[in-house]
Design a protein around this motif. Structure first.
Motif, mmCIF file in Angstrom:
data_model
loop_
_atom_site.group_PDB
_atom_site.id
_atom_site.type_symbol
_atom_site.label_atom_id
_atom_site.label_comp_id
_atom_site.label_asym_id
_atom_site.label_seq_id
_atom_site.Cartn_x
_atom_site.Cartn_y
_atom_site.Cartn_z
ATOM 1 N N SER A 127 0.834 -1.324 0.004
ATOM 2 C CA SER A 127 -0.081 -0.116 -0.069
ATOM 3 C C SER A 127 0.763 1.221 -0.108
ATOM 4 N N GLN A 128 0.506 2.140 -0.934
ATOM 5 C CA GLN A 128 1.347 3.379 -1.142
ATOM 6 C C GLN A 128 0.301 4.474 -0.551
ATOM 7 N N THR A 129 0.747 5.583 0.129
ATOM 8 C CA THR A 129 0.263 6.801 0.259
ATOM 9 C C THR A 129 0.908 7.975 -0.176
ATOM 10 N N PRO A 130 0.441 9.059 -0.418
ATOM 11 C CA PRO A 130 -1.019 9.227 -0.822
ATOM 12 C C PRO A 130 -0.857 8.587 -2.349
ATOM 13 N N LYS A 131 -2.286 8.531 -2.845
ATOM 14 C CA LYS A 131 -2.452 8.178 -4.349
ATOM 15 C C LYS A 131 -2.129 9.210 -5.200
ATOM 16 N N TYR A 132 -2.450 10.610 -4.919
ATOM 17 C CA TYR A 132 -2.270 11.366 -5.542
ATOM 18 C C TYR A 132 -1.527 12.666 -4.927
ATOM 19 N N HIS A 139 8.525 -1.441 5.442
ATOM 20 C CA HIS A 139 8.177 -0.017 5.065
ATOM 21 C C HIS A 139 9.553 0.672 4.344
ATOM 22 N N LEU A 140 9.073 1.042 3.175
ATOM 23 C CA LEU A 140 10.012 1.877 2.357
ATOM 24 C C LEU A 140 9.498 3.344 1.920
ATOM 25 N N ASN A 141 10.132 4.377 2.365
ATOM 26 C CA ASN A 141 9.293 5.537 2.120
ATOM 27 C C ASN A 141 10.317 6.590 1.132
ATOM 28 N N LEU A 142 9.797 7.235 0.443
ATOM 29 C CA LEU A 142 10.732 8.227 -0.379
ATOM 30 C C LEU A 142 10.302 9.623 -0.243
ATOM 31 N N HIS A 143 11.272 10.232 0.219
ATOM 32 C CA HIS A 143 11.418 11.704 0.596
ATOM 33 C C HIS A 143 11.924 12.428 -0.644
ATOM 34 N N ILE A 144 11.341 13.588 -0.978
ATOM 35 C CA ILE A 144 11.877 14.048 -2.157
ATOM 36 C C ILE A 144 12.154 15.866 -1.989
ATOM 37 N N ASN A 145 13.254 16.304 -1.999
ATOM 38 C CA ASN A 145 13.418 17.596 -1.553
ATOM 39 C C ASN A 145 13.467 18.419 -2.929
ATOM 40 N N SER A 146 12.829 19.742 -2.523
ATOM 41 C CA SER A 146 13.151 20.719 -3.634
ATOM 42 C C SER A 146 12.761 20.447 -4.998
ATOM 43 N N LEU A 147 11.334 19.915 -4.952
ATOM 44 C CA LEU A 147 10.688 19.294 -6.204
ATOM 45 C C LEU A 147 10.882 20.187 -7.393
ATOM 46 N N GLU A 148 10.953 19.420 -8.410
ATOM 47 C CA GLU A 148 11.151 20.141 -9.709
ATOM 48 C C GLU A 148 10.100 19.527 -10.640
ATOM 49 N N LEU A 149 9.820 20.447 -11.817
ATOM 50 C CA LEU A 149 8.814 20.095 -12.768
ATOM 51 C C LEU A 149 9.121 18.634 -13.326
ATOM 52 N N GLY A 150 10.357 18.374 -13.454
ATOM 53 C CA GLY A 150 10.557 17.065 -14.124
ATOM 54 C C GLY A 150 10.425 15.834 -13.337
ATOM 55 N N ASP A 151 10.118 16.154 -11.989
ATOM 56 C CA ASP A 151 9.812 15.057 -10.891
ATOM 57 C C ASP A 151 8.461 14.518 -11.275
ATOM 58 N N SER A 152 7.604 15.115 -11.729
ATOM 59 C CA SER A 152 6.031 14.745 -12.190
ATOM 60 C C SER A 152 6.174 13.392 -12.878
ATOM 61 N N ALA A 153 5.573 12.556 -12.242
ATOM 62 C CA ALA A 153 5.585 10.959 -12.902
ATOM 63 C C ALA A 153 4.709 10.143 -11.695
ATOM 64 N N VAL A 154 4.491 9.032 -12.212
ATOM 65 C CA VAL A 154 4.104 8.147 -11.276
ATOM 66 C C VAL A 154 4.987 7.066 -10.485
ATOM 67 N N TYR A 155 5.001 7.080 -9.133
ATOM 68 C CA TYR A 155 5.935 6.398 -8.553
ATOM 69 C C TYR A 155 5.346 4.970 -7.912
ATOM 70 N N PHE A 156 5.889 4.038 -8.104
ATOM 71 C CA PHE A 156 5.573 2.895 -7.663
ATOM 72 C C PHE A 156 6.566 2.180 -6.690
ATOM 73 N N CYS A 157 5.605 1.876 -5.615
ATOM 74 C CA CYS A 157 6.716 1.002 -4.659
ATOM 75 C C CYS A 157 6.273 -0.513 -4.962
ATOM 76 N N ALA A 158 7.386 -1.336 -4.824
ATOM 77 C CA ALA A 158 7.039 -2.841 -4.937
ATOM 78 C C ALA A 158 7.894 -3.734 -4.021
ATOM 79 N N GLY A 184 0.451 2.731 -6.755
ATOM 80 C CA GLY A 184 1.071 3.970 -7.528
ATOM 81 C C GLY A 184 0.793 5.329 -6.697
ATOM 82 N N THR A 185 1.760 6.553 -6.979
ATOM 83 C CA THR A 185 1.409 7.498 -6.492
ATOM 84 C C THR A 185 1.704 8.727 -7.659
ATOM 85 N N ARG A 186 0.531 9.393 -8.056
ATOM 86 C CA ARG A 186 0.936 10.196 -9.203
ATOM 87 C C ARG A 186 1.117 11.560 -8.617
ATOM 88 N N LEU A 187 2.590 11.990 -8.822
ATOM 89 C CA LEU A 187 2.931 13.122 -8.390
ATOM 90 C C LEU A 187 2.973 14.244 -9.463
#
Lengths: 113, 117
Positions: free
Chosen positions: A5-10, A73-92, A107-110
């Protein structure tokens, strides 16, 4: 029960912000992964943790930092977000041995605006 | 280094017909696993079928079968009796089983399948 399970979805956020995506698996797998799916649907591995230890770290900007407090648990932290970071991120997650497919989260649609 | 190639960006197939999705790969690993995943428009990744490099028989799972030709380095997916619900993006993937490539499940670019009535 959701296996991975991933959160958030969007996630919609402004450039320059810091955000986190959380992932949890209840399959008892030792290894967890983060993948990025770009706008052309291409899936690329970013990180992998085995029992809380980083084992794969692909060429990813160091603004991305994974954290694994325990093997479920595996979390992903993203600093200083950029336009190019927009994507769907999947945990597996996956079991060792390689004979089974990985189980993916939904998936999380960022979207960075 | 590993490389997965799916040369068909998209294809249409009529309901009840069979469809073959092409996948070729390149690897220096002697031992590896090949996978197919389905991604419907809802976005989730669904594991379909697995073939080990040392498996002598082609893998089958219900209407899915994997046509594994090791010498040609190909692992084509065959979907028999297509259904409307089979419309999705299909990804071929490979995972090496040596120390350097362990855990790196790498994906091809995908093939978009549209099943028509």
């Amino acid at each position: 029960d959701t296996a991975v399970s991933q959160t958030p979805k969007y996630l919609v956020t402004q450039m320059g912000n810091d955000k986190s995506i959380k992932c949890e698996q209840n399959l008892g797998h030792d290894t967890m992964y983060w993948y990025k799916q770009d706008s052309k649907k291409f899936l690329k591995i970013m990180f992998s943790y085995n029992n809380k230890e980083l084992i794969i770290n692909e060429t990813v900007p160091n603004r991305f930092s994974p954290k694994s407090p325990d093997k479920a648990h595996l979390n992903l932290h993203i600093n200083s977000l950029e336009l190019g970071d927009s994507a769907v991120y999947f945990c597996a997650s996956g079991a060792d041995g390689g004979t089974h497919g990985y189980t993916f989260g939904s998936g999380t649609r960022l979207t960075v605006v | 280094a590993q490389k997965i190639t799916q040369t068909q960006p998209g294809m249409f197939v009529q309901e009840k017909e069979a469809v073959t999705l092409d996948c070729t790969y390149d690897t220096s690993d002697q031992s590896y696993g090949l996978f197919w995943y389905k991604q419907p428009s809802s976005g989730e990744m669904i594991f379909l079928i697995y073939q080990g490099s040392y498996d002598e028989q082609n893998a089958t799972e219900g209407r899915y079968s994997l046509n594994f030709q090791k010498a040609r380095k190909s692992a084509n997916l065959v979907i028999s009796a297509s259904q409307l619900g089979d419309s999705a993006m299909y990804f071929c993937a490979m995972r090496g089983l040596t120390t350097d490539s362990w855990g790196k499940l790498q994906f091809g670019a995908g093939t978009q399948v549209v099943v028509t009535p």
